[in-house]
Design an enzyme around this catalytic site. Structure first.
Site, PDB file in Angstrom:
ATOM      1  N   HIS A 166       0.788  -1.239   0.085  1.00 33.07           N
ATOM      2  CA  HIS A 166       0.133   0.071  -0.005  1.00 33.07           C
ATOM      3  C   HIS A 166       0.828   1.217  -0.166  1.00 33.07           C
ATOM      4  O   HIS A 166       0.244   2.354  -0.119  1.00 33.07           O
ATOM      5  CB  HIS A 166      -0.953   0.075   1.184  1.00 33.07           C
ATOM      6  CG  HIS A 166      -1.972  -0.942   1.131  1.00 33.07           C
ATOM      7  ND1 HIS A 166      -3.322  -0.802   0.685  1.00 33.07           N
ATOM      8  CD2 HIS A 166      -1.866  -2.296   1.278  1.00 33.07           C
ATOM      9  CE1 HIS A 166      -3.834  -1.756   0.479  1.00 33.07           C
ATOM     10  NE2 HIS A 166      -3.101  -3.015   0.996  1.00 33.07           N
ATOM     11  N   ASP A 373       3.310   9.532  -1.222  1.00 30.64           N
ATOM     12  CA  ASP A 373       2.114   8.732  -0.817  1.00 30.64           C
ATOM     13  C   ASP A 373       1.818   7.551  -1.698  1.00 30.64           C
ATOM     14  O   ASP A 373       2.073   7.791  -2.872  1.00 30.64           O
ATOM     15  CB  ASP A 373       0.923   9.736  -0.734  1.00 30.64           C
ATOM     16  CG  ASP A 373      -0.016   9.374   0.347  1.00 30.64           C
ATOM     17  OD1 ASP A 373       0.073   8.247   0.999  1.00 30.64           O
ATOM     18  OD2 ASP A 373      -0.825  10.274   0.689  1.00 30.64           O
TER      19      ASP A 373
HETATM   20  C1  GDG Z   1      -1.931   3.849   3.255  1.00 33.46           C
HETATM   21  C2  GDG Z   1      -1.061   4.580   2.194  1.00 33.46           C
HETATM   22  C3  GDG Z   1      -2.700   4.239   0.552  1.00 33.46           C
HETATM   23  C4  GDG Z   1      -8.964  10.452   7.625  1.00 33.46           C
HETATM   24  N1  GDG Z   1      -9.073  11.325   8.663  1.00 33.46           N
HETATM   25  C5  GDG Z   1     -10.530  10.833   9.209  1.00 33.46           C
HETATM   26  C6  GDG Z   1     -10.569   9.528   8.387  1.00 33.46           C
HETATM   27  N2  GDG Z   1      -9.675   9.324   7.444  1.00 33.46           N
HETATM   28  C7  GDG Z   1      -9.399   8.079   6.581  1.00 33.46           C
HETATM   29  C8  GDG Z   1      -9.660   8.706   4.943  1.00 33.46           C
HETATM   30  C9  GDG Z   1      -9.142   7.777   4.324  1.00 33.46           C
HETATM   31  C10 GDG Z   1      -8.041   7.331   5.116  1.00 33.46           C
HETATM   32  O1  GDG Z   1      -8.096   7.664   6.485  1.00 33.46           O
HETATM   33  C11 GDG Z   1      -6.662   7.768   4.822  1.00 33.46           C
HETATM   34  O2  GDG Z   1      -6.094   6.986   3.716  1.00 33.46           O
HETATM   35  P1  GDG Z   1      -4.960   7.517   2.948  1.00 33.46           P
HETATM   36  O3  GDG Z   1      -4.902   6.722   1.690  1.00 33.46           O
HETATM   37  O4  GDG Z   1      -4.982   8.846   2.463  1.00 33.46           O
HETATM   38  O5  GDG Z   1      -3.789   7.381   3.777  1.00 33.46           O
HETATM   39  P2  GDG Z   1      -2.902   6.168   4.650  1.00 33.46           P
HETATM   40  O6  GDG Z   1      -3.846   6.114   5.706  1.00 33.46           O
HETATM   41  O7  GDG Z   1      -1.450   6.710   4.790  1.00 33.46           O
HETATM   42  O8  GDG Z   1      -3.019   4.841   3.759  1.00 33.46           O
HETATM   43  C12 GDG Z   1      -1.880   5.270   1.123  1.00 33.46           C
HETATM   44  C13 GDG Z   1      -3.563   3.683   1.292  1.00 33.46           C
HETATM   45  O9  GDG Z   1      -2.766   3.257   2.457  1.00 33.46           O
HETATM   46  C14 GDG Z   1      -4.331   2.751   0.768  1.00 33.46           C
HETATM   47  O10 GDG Z   1      -3.628   1.602   0.033  1.00 33.46           O
HETATM   48  O11 GDG Z   1      -3.555   5.283  -0.304  1.00 33.46           O
HETATM   49  O12 GDG Z   1      -0.947   5.957   0.350  1.00 33.46           O
HETATM   50  O13 GDG Z   1       0.066   5.648   2.979  1.00 33.46           O
HETATM   51  O14 GDG Z   1      -9.736   6.945   3.907  1.00 33.46           O
HETATM   52  O15 GDG Z   1     -11.184   8.855   4.825  1.00 33.46           O
HETATM   53  N3  GDG Z   1     -11.715   8.473   8.638  1.00 33.46           N
HETATM   54  C15 GDG Z   1     -12.751   8.991   9.528  1.00 33.46           C
HETATM   55  N4  GDG Z   1     -12.365  10.199  10.207  1.00 33.46           N
HETATM   56  C16 GDG Z   1     -11.416  10.916  10.140  1.00 33.46           C
HETATM   57  O16 GDG Z   1     -11.141  11.915  11.044  1.00 33.46           O
HETATM   58  N5  GDG Z   1     -13.736   8.330   9.796  1.00 33.46           N
END
Ligand code: GDG
Length: 731
Positions: A166, A373
């Site tokens: 990921h 990312d």
């Molecule tokens: C890893 C990789 C890759 C955020 N704030 C709240 C909340 N979130 C949720 C978002 C989103 C998730 O968290 C964050 O996902 P990301 O993809 O932006 O980043 P990582 O956590 O670093 O994930 C990344 C991912 O894996 C998938 O393969 O895209 O590059 O680093 O879904 O919505 N959710 C809630 N409240 C919040 O305050 N409920």
């Protein structure tokens, strides 16, 4: 059709555990991965294995296990020390920083962390192996479990294993810094299919395999002695319908209404991340500060609404980052704040998904500017929530999602000026431009959603297994070898065509040093001693070298790809060959030899070769393809051919090729046993010249006209030695 169950494995199970006075409650989590895989892991016998996310006292473990079983989940319980060394120590202080290009600043290569990383991967494997069976599909997720595929493979060689990373896979120059780099690659290569978010990651991984493990690549396929491993990009999507529906639900509409009232016409720029240095939070604040400084017209007209979700705050770097963010936000607010306007509204906590959805739907601009990312789902969630087709996404080119979301305003997060300009451009963007960009963005997010992602990964995993099985039937293993010996034993007029370099001996940095050894002489002598056998060595080497090495043996020699043949003790050449063309080609090869350290030119009677086996990996292939392009002009209309071989480009007369040499030796003679073994492009001509009932064998499993393949020189020698040993044993 493959049957069997599917086992998902990830560090965390898709549940949240809440502890209240020693009682534990389980809540299903709504993360993207859980949604995507939800349809799979709840079906039939399928199951998801992972850490439940909290340290559970031993006496409570059976109860939690039973409760999780009802949700198709199986826990791996970890002690506090395991969590701190395997997860925080190794995963988050070695792998996370190096894979996000923060190698020197943030990585801490502690030997004991590595020990725990191995130990916990083994613990996950033990849990998998308790229930896995041949025929099952196992899908392992992410950087915490890089060793898992190989551990499982060692116990269940035939099982189907997929792996998905990921986070980004770093370039070779960074990856090589990790002391345990080889073990990590070997761990991953236990999988059949290794998935990444982007094509760059695929290339970095395959290059790592080529350069650190010296494995052969054919495009995105890595060849192992017993298997092929396919590496491919599967950009992860989200459940876009869920976000679109949420944005239109009553509860969220009410929140949107409240937010709009509180913003009161002020434009909002939204930022949502987990606390992490890779997310570019400080740079983003800097760009916003720059906007307020350089464009005072935005004072009191715009707000940066910044959510940072607490994460890993037991790791010191994360604590420092949090303090830095607090300071920066404080500075900006104290510099620009007025009585009824604060430029940055900063929240260090998480919100219910409904609030997040309301913010996505309300924000005029989403500012998603990570330094690095893997994918970034927030950018996709913002797009999916814009059901009115308005709003502007500013997206870092370092996020995997920037490869798909090309209609966003794409920025370099290190370029503060560029980010500041993009925020101003977004705030001023006319409604029709917003709409035309957002419509295209939404089409992409909707088509490549998370269900699609799961489907194409699983389909490909099945295809890879089929491909491996097809290849397996071409492999000359024990059974095929025995079958060939059986035919051999019944025949009385046999011919063997054997290429030399890469077939009978391995490659050597200095070609003159790749001379035959005693063992090879013995094999060839034994074969040739049988009066029913004719042994032909057919090589690209010059005839002087072949004469020096094999002149004393009762075998036929064909040198210089067929330009020379030793018949009845005399070397003869194809009549009327001309070598006048060399004076035009030689200078081109010399230019390349001068420009490319490690390469050299070899001159033979009717050919010229540029060798690059000692050239830096990658550079050699690049120069070779440049050379081929250059030579096309020089050789046009001169009756010449360009032959790319194994780390060599050779130019020779079109009349010469190994296939013609073979055809001449077969002509008019009715051999009842014919076999040819070779390893490179030039040997393809041999394979094509052999009749259908011949055995043709390629060294290496990449595509070929040969019917069979073996993996290496050792296997060729075993096969050849067996003709005499095994068949005499039968008599
Ligand atoms: C890893 C990789 C890759 C955020 N704030 C709240 C909340 N979130 C949720 C978002 C989103 C998730 O968290 C964050 O996902 P990301 O993809 O932006 O980043 P990582 O956590 O670093 O994930 C990344 C991912 O894996 C998938 O393969 O895209 O590059 O680093 O879904 O919505 N959710 C809630 N409240 C919040 O305050 N409920």
């Amino acid at each position: 059709m493959m049957t069997g169950k599917t086992i998902i494995v990830s560090n965390r199970l898709p549940v949240k555990i809440q502890e209240n006075n020693g009682e534990y409650t389980l809540l299903a989590s709504e993360g993207g991965l859980a949604t995507g895989l939800g349809t799979i892991y709840r079906e039939g016998e399928n199951v998801w294995i992972g850490w439940p996310g909290a340290e559970i006292p031993e006496e409570k473990q059976p109860e939690i296990t039973a409760e999780l079983a009802g949700l198709s989940l199986r826990p791996v319980f970890l002690s506090q020390q395991e969590i701190s060394e395997y997860y925080e120590g190794f995963s988050n202080e070695v792998l996370w920083p190096v894979f996000h290009y923060y190698a020197s600043t943030y990585s801490n290569y502690k030997e004991s962390n590595w020990g725990f990383y191995q130990q916990v991967n083994q613990k996950f494997a033990d849990e998998v192996l308790k229930i896995a069976q041949p025929g099952d599909k196992i899908w392992v997720h992410d950087y915490q479990l890089l060793l898992l595929p190989a551990i499982i493979r060692a116990q269940l060689p035939g099982v189907s294993i997929g792996f998905f990373l990921h986070i980004p896979f770093p370039s070779f120059q960074l990856f090589r810094l990790i002391p345990w780099r080889k073990e990590l690659l070997e761990g991953l290569l236990g999988a059949d299919l290794v998935g990444f978010h982007t094509f760059d990651d695929v290339q970095h991984f395959t290059q790592g395999c080529a350069r650190l493990l010296h494995l052969n690549l054919s495009a995105n396929i890595v060849s192992l002695p017993d298997r092929l491993v396919v590496a491919e990009a599967f950009p992860m999507g989200i459940d876009e319908q869920k976000y679109a529906a949420l944005a239109q639900s009553d509860e969220v509409l009410q929140e949107i209404h409240q937010l709009k009232e509180s913003f009161n016409g002020i434009k909002t720029v939204l930022s949502v991340d987990r606390l992490d240095y890779s997310k570019g939070i400080l740079q983003r604040l800097q760009a916003f500060e720059e906007l307020l400084k350089t464009k005072p017209e935005y004072l009191e007209k715009v707000v940066l609404y910044m959510i940072v979700v607490p994460s890993r705050d037991t790791v010191p770097q994360y604590r420092n980052l949090r303090n830095e963010i607090d300071k920066r936000v404080g500075n900006i607010n104290s510099l620009f704040r007025t009585m009824d306007w604060s430029p940055v509204q900063y929240f260090y906590r998480s919100f219910p998904i409904e609030t997040l959805s309301a913010l996505y739907a309300t924000a005029d601009v989403a500012l998603v500017t990570p330094m690095r990312d893997g994918m970034n789902l927030v950018s996709k969630e913002y797009v999916a929530s814009r059901t009115q087709n308005n709003g502007v996404l500013i997206l870092s080119e370092m996020a995997g999602s920037s490869r798909e979301l090309i209609d966003a305003l794409i920025v370099n997060p290190n370029d503060i000026k560029m980010m500041t300009a993009a925020i101003a451009q977004a705030l001023e963007m006319p409604a029709d431009e917003q709409e035309s960009r957002m419509v295209k963005l939404r089409q992409n997010v909707s088509k490549f959603n998370v269900k699609h992602w799961v489907k194409i990964f699983m389909d490909r995993l099945r295809e890879v297994k089929d491909m491996q099985q097809a290849l397996h039937t071409r492999f000359v293993g024990e059974v095929t070898r025995k079958a060939i010996y059986k035919i051999y034993a019944k025949t009385s007029k046999r011919i063997f065509f054997l290429d030399y370099d890469g077939t009978l001996v391995g490659f050597h940095a200095d070609p003159q040093k790749a001379s035959p050894d005693e063992k090879l002489y013995r094999i060839l002598q034994n074969l040739a001693a049988d009066p029913l056998n004719k042994v032909v060595i057919i090589s690209g080497r010059d005839y002087e070298t072949l004469e020096k090495w094999f002149g004393h043996l009762p075998i036929t020699l064909v040198a210089d790809h067929g330009a020379w043949q030793k018949i009845k003790g005399e070397w003869t050449t194809i009549p009327a060959l001309n070598a006048a063309w060399k004076k035009n080609v030689q200078p081109v090869l010399e230019t390349f030899a001068d420009r490319t350290p490690g390469s050299f030119i070899e001159e033979k009677t009717y050919s010229l070769a540029w060798h690059y086996r000692n050239v830096e990996t990658g550079l050699g292939d690049l120069r070779a393809s440049e050379l081929v392009n250059n030579l096309r002009f020089v050789t046009a209309d001169k009756g010449l051919q360009i032959l790319p071989g194994n780390k060599v480009i050779e130019v020779k007369n079109i009349e010469i090729n190994k296939g013609k040499g073979v055809a001449a030796l077969l002509y008019g003679r009715d051999y009842d046993f014919k076999i040819a073994i070779g390893d490179d492009h030039t040997d393809e001509d041999i394979f094509k010249a052999m009749p259908d009932n011949a055995a043709t064998i390629k060294v290496g499993s990449n595509s070929s006209a040969a019917k069979y393949y073996v993996n290496n020189v050792q296997e060729v020698r075993t096969l050849l030695a067996g003709f005499v040993q095994e068949t005499s044993a039968q008599i």
